[in-house]
Write an enzyme that holds these catalytic residues in place. Structure first.
Site, PDB file in Angstrom:
ATOM      1  N   ARG A   4       3.763  27.228  17.934  1.00 46.20           N
ATOM      2  CA  ARG A   4       5.037  27.585  17.320  1.00 46.20           C
ATOM      3  C   ARG A   4       6.133  26.562  17.633  1.00 46.20           C
ATOM      4  O   ARG A   4       6.848  26.113  16.737  1.00 46.20           O
ATOM      5  CB  ARG A   4       5.483  28.978  17.806  1.00 46.20           C
ATOM      6  N   CYS A  57      13.945  29.778  25.625  1.00 48.76           N
ATOM      7  CA  CYS A  57      14.843  30.068  24.507  1.00 48.76           C
ATOM      8  C   CYS A  57      15.941  31.036  24.929  1.00 48.76           C
ATOM      9  O   CYS A  57      17.107  30.877  24.548  1.00 48.76           O
ATOM     10  CB  CYS A  57      14.058  30.613  23.325  1.00 48.76           C
ATOM     11  N   THR A  58      15.588  32.043  25.723  1.00 52.91           N
ATOM     12  CA  THR A  58      16.584  33.036  26.128  1.00 52.91           C
ATOM     13  C   THR A  58      17.562  32.461  27.151  1.00 52.91           C
ATOM     14  O   THR A  58      18.744  32.808  27.140  1.00 52.91           O
ATOM     15  CB  THR A  58      15.898  34.291  26.692  1.00 52.91           C
ATOM     16  N   ARG A 106       0.821  45.515  26.988  1.00 54.57           N
ATOM     17  CA  ARG A 106       0.480  44.557  25.936  1.00 54.57           C
ATOM     18  C   ARG A 106      -0.925  44.772  25.376  1.00 54.57           C
ATOM     19  O   ARG A 106      -1.396  43.973  24.575  1.00 54.57           O
ATOM     20  CB  ARG A 106       0.675  43.126  26.439  1.00 54.57           C
ATOM     21  N   THR A 150      10.077  39.699  32.558  1.00 57.94           N
ATOM     22  CA  THR A 150      10.868  38.517  32.227  1.00 57.94           C
ATOM     23  C   THR A 150      11.355  37.853  33.507  1.00 57.94           C
ATOM     24  O   THR A 150      11.647  38.533  34.495  1.00 57.94           O
ATOM     25  CB  THR A 150      12.075  38.867  31.337  1.00 57.94           C
ATOM     26  N   ARG A 151      11.451  36.536  33.459  1.00 62.58           N
ATOM     27  CA  ARG A 151      11.994  35.760  34.572  1.00 62.58           C
ATOM     28  C   ARG A 151      13.366  35.194  34.214  1.00 62.58           C
ATOM     29  O   ARG A 151      13.793  34.192  34.792  1.00 62.58           O
ATOM     30  CB  ARG A 151      11.028  34.638  34.953  1.00 62.58           C
TER      31      ARG A 151
END
Length: 348
Positions: free
Chosen positions: A12, A155-156, A200, A213-214
């Site tokens: 991606r 991205c975050t 998941r 999340t990190r």
């Protein structure tokens, strides 16, 4: 000087980086000379040309054996599993953009250098032993020639760090929480199937799914003073692109919501132009698809409670925005200068 890059991993992010290179008109500054991807060449060309999230690539794309032609440019396609066997020296590669999502350690980066690359940029958070982590628009000017192994963060992180900086500089952040509302990703299942993370195992299209999340660690990586002062959680939602981030911060100085919006709007037109955007239109996630900004502030959702608790909603195209920052950071790394022999600097 045209920077010669190679892309390692054509998923991606790798494909979006190549598309962005052409669609944003920066081909004169950066030349892609090779792409390494284990998938077959025909599939690589097809997925570059046709993309469910971003539509058809406007440039002419042709593939013959292991050569990819984009417009008038020819790019060599490689299918080499071991970093150490990649022909970066032969191809005179300045910077490798490692977009595999797998590699990110110093040892991985040094393998690229030993293969002949002069610098390496990872498309995801790397180990603490990398030379630098960059959030473009915030700290890229700190890059030095000796920073050979660099992470472009996530991205975050790229989305939220500029907003945190602006709010902290203006009113002094004491603590904060972040909720990432992220589109589904490739590590989720189409239908229920086994996965080490039991959440998941469930079909991505049918549930809102909490995941680890990190991001809090990513905030601290850029701003060490916020260690133990931020917490983050994340959920995946049944969309294929665009992410929203709910940021809440407790600030030292009293503030009004109108003042928060005025600051963020002004920044989008000034110091953070091209990185942060601002809107008060009644938009939804799909409206931010293919948006090149790292962060788009939704001013209609800004709230202030008790004069010291700020809540903001920030959007980002987690693919296209990040791919554009990969290009920006690549150019910043090149502008910082190159050592004469990157491989010679490695401690063997």
């Amino acid at each position: 000087m045209t920077v010669r890059i190679a892309i390692n991993g054509f998923g991606r992010i790798g494909r979006n980086v190549l598309r962005a290179l052409y669609e944003t008109g920066r081909r004169a500054e950066i030349s892609a000379v090779a792409i390494n991807e284990l998938a077959d060449a025909a599939g690589m060309a097809h997925l570059l040309k046709y993309d469910t999230s971003h539509g058809r690539f406007a440039w002419d794309v042709r593939q013959e054996r292991d050569l990819l032609t984009v417009g008038d440019d020819t790019i060599r396609l490689l299918h080499i599993p071991e970093i150490g066997s990649l022909p970066w020296r032969e191809l005179n590669v300045d910077i490798v953009l490692d977009c595999t999502g797998v590699y990110g350690s110093r040892a991985d980066g040094e393998a690229h250098l030993k293969a002949g690359a002069r610098k390496v940029l990872f498309s995801h958070p790397g180990g603490h032993d990398l030379d630098a982590t960059v959030v473009y628009g915030v700290n890229e000017k700190e890059l030095l020639p000796e920073h050979l192994l660099v992470s472009n963060a996530s991205c975050t992180t790229n989305c939220i760090i500029p907003i945190i900086k602006l709010l902290d500089d203006a009113w002094g952040i004491e603590s904060g929480t972040v909720t990432t509302i992220h589109s589904a990703m490739h590590d989720q299942q189409v239908i229920d199937a086994y996965h080490p993370d039991l959440r998941r195992t469930r079909a991505a299209s049918q549930s809102i799914i909490p995941v680890d999340t990190r991001l809090a660690a990513g905030i601290t990586r850029i701003f060490p003073k916020f260690n133990d002062r931020f917490e983050a959680i994340a959920v995946r939602v049944p969309t294929i692109n665009v992410t929203a981030i709910d940021l809440s911060v407790s600030v030292r100085d009293a503030v009004k919501a109108s003042e928060v919006n005025a600051l963020l709007h002004s920044a989008s037109l000034g110091a953070f132009s091209g990185i942060v955007d601002y809107t008060e239109l009644p938009l939804v996630s799909i409206d931010f698809n293919h948006d090149p900004h790292s962060a788009i502030v939704d001013g209609t959702q800004t709230r202030v409670s008790g004069q010291h608790l700020i809540k903001t909603l920030v959007w980002c195209d987690n693919e296209w925005g990040f791919a554009n920052r990969m290009i920006d950071t690549t150019l910043a790394m090149a502008a910082s200068g190159f050592s004469l022999d990157a491989a010679a600097s490695i401690k063997l």
